[in-house]
Design a protein around this motif. Structure first.
Motif, PDB file in Angstrom:
ATOM      1  N   VAL A  38       0.851  -1.197   0.000  1.00 29.15           N
ATOM      2  CA  VAL A  38       0.000   0.000   0.000  1.00 29.15           C
ATOM      3  C   VAL A  38       0.888   1.248   0.000  1.00 29.15           C
ATOM      4  O   VAL A  38       1.497   1.612   1.002  1.00 29.15           O
ATOM      5  N   LYS A  40       0.095   4.462  -0.708  1.00 29.32           N
ATOM      6  CA  LYS A  40      -0.543   5.778  -0.547  1.00 29.32           C
ATOM      7  C   LYS A  40       0.383   6.734   0.200  1.00 29.32           C
ATOM      8  O   LYS A  40       1.088   6.303   1.120  1.00 29.32           O
ATOM      9  N   ASN A  61      -5.330   4.267  -2.127  1.00 37.22           N
ATOM     10  CA  ASN A  61      -6.687   4.495  -1.628  1.00 37.22           C
ATOM     11  C   ASN A  61      -7.382   5.701  -2.268  1.00 37.22           C
ATOM     12  O   ASN A  61      -8.557   5.911  -2.007  1.00 37.22           O
ATOM     13  N   ILE A  85      -8.008   0.440  -3.006  1.00 43.58           N
ATOM     14  CA  ILE A  85      -8.454  -0.062  -1.705  1.00 43.58           C
ATOM     15  C   ILE A  85      -9.220   0.990  -0.907  1.00 43.58           C
ATOM     16  O   ILE A  85      -9.599   0.745   0.229  1.00 43.58           O
ATOM     17  N   MET A 167     -13.753  -7.857   1.106  1.00 45.36           N
ATOM     18  CA  MET A 167     -12.705  -7.083   1.764  1.00 45.36           C
ATOM     19  C   MET A 167     -13.274  -6.468   3.035  1.00 45.36           C
ATOM     20  O   MET A 167     -14.469  -6.131   3.094  1.00 45.36           O
ATOM     21  N   ILE A 169     -12.098  -3.834   6.682  1.00 45.04           N
ATOM     22  CA  ILE A 169     -11.158  -3.086   7.524  1.00 45.04           C
ATOM     23  C   ILE A 169     -11.758  -3.096   8.929  1.00 45.04           C
ATOM     24  O   ILE A 169     -12.681  -2.334   9.212  1.00 45.04           O
ATOM     25  N   MET A 199      -3.666  -5.869   7.589  1.00 46.79           N
ATOM     26  CA  MET A 199      -2.788  -4.738   7.301  1.00 46.79           C
ATOM     27  C   MET A 199      -1.493  -4.926   8.107  1.00 46.79           C
ATOM     28  O   MET A 199      -1.254  -6.005   8.652  1.00 46.79           O
ATOM     29  N   SER A 200      -0.672  -3.890   8.213  1.00 46.40           N
ATOM     30  CA  SER A 200       0.640  -4.065   8.864  1.00 46.40           C
ATOM     31  C   SER A 200       0.531  -4.683  10.251  1.00 46.40           C
ATOM     32  O   SER A 200       1.332  -5.524  10.635  1.00 46.40           O
ATOM     33  N   ARG A 215      -3.004  -6.295   2.728  1.00 49.61           N
ATOM     34  CA  ARG A 215      -2.734  -4.927   2.264  1.00 49.61           C
ATOM     35  C   ARG A 215      -1.792  -4.257   3.264  1.00 49.61           C
ATOM     36  O   ARG A 215      -2.207  -3.872   4.353  1.00 49.61           O
ATOM     37  N   ILE A 216      -0.520  -4.148   2.898  1.00 46.42           N
ATOM     38  CA  ILE A 216       0.477  -3.718   3.867  1.00 46.42           C
ATOM     39  C   ILE A 216       1.165  -2.432   3.432  1.00 46.42           C
ATOM     40  O   ILE A 216       1.756  -2.356   2.359  1.00 46.42           O
ATOM     41  N   GLY A 217       1.020  -1.409   4.270  1.00 47.92           N
ATOM     42  CA  GLY A 217       1.613  -0.107   3.973  1.00 47.92           C
ATOM     43  C   GLY A 217       2.816   0.186   4.843  1.00 47.92           C
ATOM     44  O   GLY A 217       3.966  -0.001   4.443  1.00 47.92           O
ATOM     45  N   SER A 218       2.565   0.644   6.067  1.00 44.37           N
ATOM     46  CA  SER A 218       3.647   1.178   6.900  1.00 44.37           C
ATOM     47  C   SER A 218       4.759   0.165   7.186  1.00 44.37           C
ATOM     48  O   SER A 218       5.923   0.557   7.289  1.00 44.37           O
ATOM     49  N   ARG A 224       3.538   6.865   7.671  1.00 45.35           N
ATOM     50  CA  ARG A 224       3.089   7.918   6.759  1.00 45.35           C
ATOM     51  C   ARG A 224       3.089   9.268   7.461  1.00 45.35           C
ATOM     52  O   ARG A 224       2.796   9.341   8.650  1.00 45.35           O
TER      53      ARG A 224
END
Ligand SMILES: *Cc1c(COP(=O)(O)O)cnc(C)c1O
Length: 225
Positions: A38, A40, A61, A85, A167, A169, A199-200, A215-218, A224
């Protein structure tokens, strides 16, 4: 982009992949889960090292933000897959269809009808996931759990949309496991095999509960701003 950036990105990616593999083994699963990175809020400088390190599937996103950065990044290397997402407004649908390979946030009849109209006009649709608001949070997008079966039926039967999976959250302050298992149950009774969840902070739990897409971002990009 320096060699060090690429090395660091490869390290973070390897770490997440190893944790995913460990969670799959612990769950005695022999299938594979897709890692959606992810990206973003991160620009090319943050994303390119991860591409260099071999990552090909990314999530964004916001349609506008994706439109600003991905066409150029994509032109450099084949095989990039982009997933939406975040919420999709119907007035951004056309733009989204030109950008994304998958949409994880189909959550209302108006959007489903707009997708079906585009399909009828000859547009190839991306893969579709229906978002379920498993915590029934008023501020969150997604179909309510009690309406999910009906909405899935509307999409597939009345509109003949191909739905790939579901999906969710989970609410930030709750144990995510009941939300993940609840989503898995809705999927199972509707004959859907794909689950976009985790997620993370909770992707290992999600894999235990059957996630096929995390869905992995940080954990990949750092925190962020
Ligand atoms: C930002 C975002 C993620 C990634 O969150 P992290 O905690 O940074 O891994 C996953 N899913 C959605 C829908 C998001 O908006």
């Amino acid at each position: 982009m320096s060699a060090r950036d690429t090395k660091e990105a490869a390290g973070r990616l390897g770490d997440i992949r190893a944790r995913m593999a460990g969670a799959m083994r612990a769950a005695k699963r022999e299938d594979d889960a897709v890692l959606i990175a992810v990206s973003k809020t991160f620009g090319a400088a943050g994303i390119s090292p991860l591409i260099e390190a071999g990552q090909r599937v990314f999530g964004e996103n916001r349609v506008q933000e994706a439109a600003q950065k991905w066409p150029e990044l994509r032109a450099k290397i084949p095989g990039i897959e982009l997933h939406l997402i975040g919420p999709l407004q119907t007035n951004k649908l056309r733009q989204a269809l030109g950008l994304f390979d998958a949409i994880h946030t189909l959550d209302r009849p108006r959007l489903a009808e707009a997708l079906a109209r585009e399909r009828d006009a000859g547009v190839a649709l991306p893969r579709l996931f229906i978002q379920v608001n498993t915590g029934s949070e008023p501020q969150k997008a997604g179909v309510l759990p009690g309406d999910a079966d009906r909405f899935i039926g509307l999409c597939r039967e009345a509109l003949a949309l191909e739905v790939e999976g579901l999906m969710c959250i989970p609410p930030a302050a709750e144990d995510p496991a009941p939300h993940f298992t609840g989503l898995a149950e809705i999927a199972k009774r509707n004959g859907l095999s794909r689950l976009s969840m985790g997620m993370s902070a909770d992707f290992e739990v999600a894999i235990k509960c059957g996630a096929t897409h995390v869905r992995i971002g940080s954990a990949l990009f750092g925190s962020r701003a």
